[in-house]
Design a protein around this motif. Sequence first.
Motif: not given
Length: 483
Positions: A400-401, A426-427, A432-433
Amino acid sequence: MTILDIVHVLKKHLITAVITLVVVTVAMACYTFTRTTQYMATAELLATYRTSAGSGETGSSGNAGELSSGANYINSQIRTYPQLVKTESVLQPVIDDLGLNTTVSVLAQSVTASNPDGTMLVDLSVKNPDPKTASSIANAVAESLKKQVTSTLYTDEGDKIVSPVNLTVVQQAYAPASPSSPNIPRNLMAGVACGIILGIVAALIKDLMDTRVRLDSDVTGIVESPVLGSLSRDEAYADKTPVIIAKPASREAEEVRRLRTNLMFALPDGPQSNVIVVTSAGPSEGKTTLCVNLATAFAENGGKVLLIDTDVRNPSIADKLGIDGNVGLTHLITNQVSSQDAIQRYWKQNLHVLPAGMQSMNPSILLNSRALKALIEQVAGAYDYVIVDTAPMQVANDAAVFAKEGPELLLVAGIGVTEKNVLRQTTQELETLDIHAAGVAINYAEQDKSRKSGYYYYYGNTKSGYGSRHRDTGSKHRDAEKR
């Protein structure tokens, strides 16, 4: 859950549904064919009101008021007759007269009576394995009920009083020609219907209890991104040499090429969109195997490719390719070595590999450092494609980073391995990000048997043409070379 969802569940758990159907149907058949055949004989009685009980005159000589009150009286009394039939006062005389070897309670179980709505009728039925015995008992019970209602119940200290209700047998019971139970066709149809319903229920329960994904639809039901390709469950992927090199004309190699092509079309135009971050929801889903095969597929197509192992907690790229992994990413971004020493050439001049290296500091600090971000920006401009193997999202959110900075995310899901709840978490974390995966790659998929013969036809022949050329090329470049 929609009808389409139920259909998908049934396809996935078809064996469970069929087994349930067969078991229920067989159980109902066994129950039906082991039951004792029963015959039902029915007698019918009519209740009328006596307007003048003492004189024995019938209701036809009474006035309208007497007829109305008489009808109301019969309606109130006739409701008790179905229960009265099962009492000792009615059934004991039947047992004595017919010499039956039974008790009142047992006989009562075979006797039923009812009062059809809106009528003054009493239908009396008796079940028995012998049709003649059934009719004899039914007629005897009818006579006993008639006697109890018309005389015995209305006595006062030995003085007989004529009952205001008159019961008349209007239909005698005759020996039935065919059994009433068991109803074989009805029972078998009921068994099949129940089997179908229970089969669907069993499939739904099994699907709800199954915590792992079993079909592509399980993944797409959780992840909105499209499935870009599938790698089958095959020993060819376990080899240290990618299938593109070891078996260029195989079905497995074509699976990787299909994924590569679909991914090329799915990648948008934008900064660092050529950097493909590969992750999975949990461990052991085959993301590293997919990374090395995907990298060789891009290199085979002529693109300049860099494969980076950023899973410094559990590095596996070097071991998967059989190359030296002691020096790599961790040394490069901490300025311990130069890119010339850290990056290795593999198979072709245009395929480079950057192993994870030895873990020397906190992985989270290392992977969130400015040095690593600068490295990604640099290699994104120097290579056509950069494949980044990251830790599973369940372990760390390194993927994600990376993806948040611009690279595209490829999510890997392993059939029979991926946990639904972990994939769902995970989804949700990615949503959210505000990170949207470019696509999903399926690992350990079952081979499509309907296409198997086609694969043999097109890719099994290595004597000439496509298969021969690629097999020769692969055999020349199997050993890794250091840059």
